[in-house]
Design a protein around this motif. Structure first.
Motif, PDB file in Angstrom:
ATOM      1  N   LEU A  25       7.909  15.242   9.635  1.00 40.25           N
ATOM      2  CA  LEU A  25       7.377  13.892   9.436  1.00 40.25           C
ATOM      3  C   LEU A  25       7.661  13.012  10.646  1.00 40.25           C
ATOM      4  O   LEU A  25       6.807  12.249  11.099  1.00 40.25           O
ATOM      5  N   GLN A  26       8.870  13.114  11.158  1.00 44.23           N
ATOM      6  CA  GLN A  26       9.236  12.319  12.330  1.00 44.23           C
ATOM      7  C   GLN A  26       8.404  12.720  13.544  1.00 44.23           C
ATOM      8  O   GLN A  26       7.965  11.870  14.322  1.00 44.23           O
ATOM      9  N   ASP A  27       8.155  14.012  13.695  1.00 41.88           N
ATOM     10  CA  ASP A  27       7.391  14.502  14.841  1.00 41.88           C
ATOM     11  C   ASP A  27       5.968  13.945  14.867  1.00 41.88           C
ATOM     12  O   ASP A  27       5.430  13.661  15.950  1.00 41.88           O
ATOM     13  N   VAL A  28       5.336  13.813  13.683  1.00 35.16           N
ATOM     14  CA  VAL A  28       3.940  13.352  13.643  1.00 35.16           C
ATOM     15  C   VAL A  28       3.825  11.857  13.361  1.00 35.16           C
ATOM     16  O   VAL A  28       2.722  11.320  13.255  1.00 35.16           O
ATOM     17  N   GLY A  29       4.965  11.168  13.249  1.00 36.31           N
ATOM     18  CA  GLY A  29       4.929   9.714  13.088  1.00 36.31           C
ATOM     19  C   GLY A  29       4.740   9.224  11.668  1.00 36.31           C
ATOM     20  O   GLY A  29       4.241   8.110  11.452  1.00 36.31           O
ATOM     21  N   PHE A  30       5.151  10.032  10.678  1.00 40.28           N
ATOM     22  CA  PHE A  30       5.058   9.653   9.272  1.00 40.28           C
ATOM     23  C   PHE A  30       3.597   9.380   8.882  1.00 40.28           C
ATOM     24  O   PHE A  30       2.670   9.777   9.579  1.00 40.28           O
ATOM     25  N   ALA A  31       3.393   8.700   7.746  1.00 39.55           N
ATOM     26  CA  ALA A  31       2.032   8.391   7.284  1.00 39.55           C
ATOM     27  C   ALA A  31       1.418   7.313   8.170  1.00 39.55           C
ATOM     28  O   ALA A  31       2.114   6.442   8.689  1.00 39.55           O
ATOM     29  N   GLY A  78       0.812  -1.207   0.000  1.00 36.90           N
ATOM     30  CA  GLY A  78       0.000   0.000   0.000  1.00 36.90           C
ATOM     31  C   GLY A  78       0.847   1.258   0.000  1.00 36.90           C
ATOM     32  O   GLY A  78       2.026   1.254   0.385  1.00 36.90           O
ATOM     33  N   ILE A  79       0.229   2.352  -0.411  1.00 39.30           N
ATOM     34  CA  ILE A  79       0.972   3.591  -0.625  1.00 39.30           C
ATOM     35  C   ILE A  79       1.505   4.204   0.666  1.00 39.30           C
ATOM     36  O   ILE A  79       2.573   4.814   0.677  1.00 39.30           O
ATOM     37  N   SER A  80       0.803   4.042   1.773  1.00 36.51           N
ATOM     38  CA  SER A  80       1.267   4.629   3.034  1.00 36.51           C
ATOM     39  C   SER A  80       2.569   3.977   3.498  1.00 36.51           C
ATOM     40  O   SER A  80       3.513   4.664   3.905  1.00 36.51           O
ATOM     41  N   VAL A  81       2.626   2.661   3.439  1.00 34.84           N
ATOM     42  CA  VAL A  81       3.856   1.954   3.808  1.00 34.84           C
ATOM     43  C   VAL A  81       4.983   2.317   2.844  1.00 34.84           C
ATOM     44  O   VAL A  81       6.123   2.556   3.263  1.00 34.84           O
ATOM     45  N   ASN A  82       4.672   2.389   1.559  1.00 33.51           N
ATOM     46  CA  ASN A  82       5.688   2.704   0.565  1.00 33.51           C
ATOM     47  C   ASN A  82       6.241   4.110   0.770  1.00 33.51           C
ATOM     48  O   ASN A  82       7.448   4.344   0.654  1.00 33.51           O
ATOM     49  N   CYS A  83       5.366   5.062   1.064  1.00 38.38           N
ATOM     50  CA  CYS A  83       5.829   6.423   1.351  1.00 38.38           C
ATOM     51  C   CYS A  83       6.739   6.445   2.569  1.00 38.38           C
ATOM     52  O   CYS A  83       7.797   7.087   2.567  1.00 38.38           O
ATOM     53  N   ASN A  84       6.343   5.750   3.618  1.00 35.45           N
ATOM     54  CA  ASN A  84       7.172   5.715   4.826  1.00 35.45           C
ATOM     55  C   ASN A  84       8.542   5.099   4.541  1.00 35.45           C
ATOM     56  O   ASN A  84       9.567   5.566   5.060  1.00 35.45           O
ATOM     57  N   ASN A  85       8.566   4.051   3.725  1.00 38.09           N
ATOM     58  CA  ASN A  85       9.853   3.442   3.360  1.00 38.09           C
ATOM     59  C   ASN A  85      10.745   4.456   2.651  1.00 38.09           C
ATOM     60  O   ASN A  85      11.959   4.523   2.899  1.00 38.09           O
TER      61      ASN A  85
END
Length: 311
Positions: A172-178, A72-79
């Motif tokens: 991104l790190q502060d809010v925990g990424f996607a 899924g796109i959320s995991v891929n973005c986080n990677n």
């Protein structure tokens, strides 16, 4: 003027036919301090081979992040984002293209703001397979609101165009990424978290990207919807937005339910194909979606935001 390192995060899944154009547009930037991170979500069409070919050609510039399976796109973005080493991240889908001045326009605006912002958005230029081009501008109404007003806006509409985003990695790190709970919806939940956390969001008064229409995640030119996108959006609304709705704004829940069932019925019983039957279904559901039609008027929408009390 400082020249921060910018990571261009290319997000791909089965985009072999367009990915080369995307990468070439990144390589053609008139700004030098950048890297390219390409995250692929388990493509099966030859996309990975395109990535590896470019990575071999530009080993110090391009970093491949290849998933073994589709998640899924959320995991891929986080990677992709976690692999970025730049202070700032510019995310782009593998079928879109950066304009040559994309990064330099952003850096100039960030320097003007003296590093006070956490994320930027810009105008964009859409294009389709027939060559039609259209300029899409940011919503001035949203950017004219207070921090609280912007959060209220986001309860009712996705306020920001994901393809144009520049964001600090630290934000991104502060809010925990996607949020990976919403597997096909990486942007809207992220914007809501940024607004809840009172991160500063600003605008770039220029078009920075070419956005390809007709091949997106949410729907194509002939399909009614991507059902996984519809389900992710509905889950996000129920879990994150509905708890803030009360009083007359509960009409938004009815509207959301109508949208969800309209697309679910179209997907299951109409073969996910647009046509007269789908048009009839949309017409049938229209009375239940009165809230959305009312919000098309900025005067009504402004009243909705002013009268909303956040919980």
């Amino acid at each position: 003027m400082t020249f921060p390192k910018v990571s261009i995060a290319i997000i791909t899944y089965n985009q072999k036919d367009f990915l080369g154009e995307c990468i070439e547009s990144c390589l053609a930037q008139d700004y030098e301090n950048f890297e390219i991170v390409i995250a692929d979500d388990g493509s099966t069409d030859g996309t990975k081979e395109v990535i590896l070919r470019y990575a071999a050609q530009y080993p110090t510039l391009i970093k491949p992040v290849l998933a073994a399976k589709n998640s899924g796109i959320s995991v891929n973005c986080n990677n992709a984002w976690r692999a970025c080493s730049g202070e700032w991240i510019k995310t782009i889908a593998g079928d879109d293209k950066l304009k040559p001045q994309c990064l330099s326009l952003f850096v100039a605006q960030a320097a003007k703001d003296e590093g006070t912002c956490d994320a930027y958005f810009s105008h964009m230029t859409t294009f389709d397979k027939n060559g039609a081009v259209n300029e899409v501008r940011l919503d001035d109404f949203f950017f004219g609101l207070s921090d609280e007003g912007r959060l209220k806006f986001a309860l009712y509409k996705n306020p920001l165009p994901a393809p144009t985003c520049f964001i600090k990695k630290s934000a991104l790190q502060d809010v925990g990424f996607a949020d990976v709970d919403f597997m096909m919806l990486e942007d809207y939940p992220l914007w809501f978290k940024l607004l809840e956390s009172k991160k500063k969001i600003s605008a770039i008064d220029a078009s920075t990207i070419f956005y390809r229409v007709g091949f997106g995640v949410s729907n194509g030119a002939e399909k009614i919807c991507n059902i996984w996108y519809v389900r992710s959006l509905h889950l996000f609304r129920v879990k994150k937005l509905w708890p803030h709705l009360h009083g007359w704004s509960l009409l938004k829940k009815l509207d959301d339910l109508a949208y969800f069932y309209q697309n679910s019925i179209g997907y299951k019983f109409l073969g996910n194909q647009r046509g007269w039957a789908h048009s009839a279904l949309v017409l049938l559901m229209a009375p239940l979606r009165l809230f959305s039609f009312l919000l098309l008027s900025k005067r009504v929408f402004a009243w909705v935001i002013r009268s909303t009390t956040l919980r």
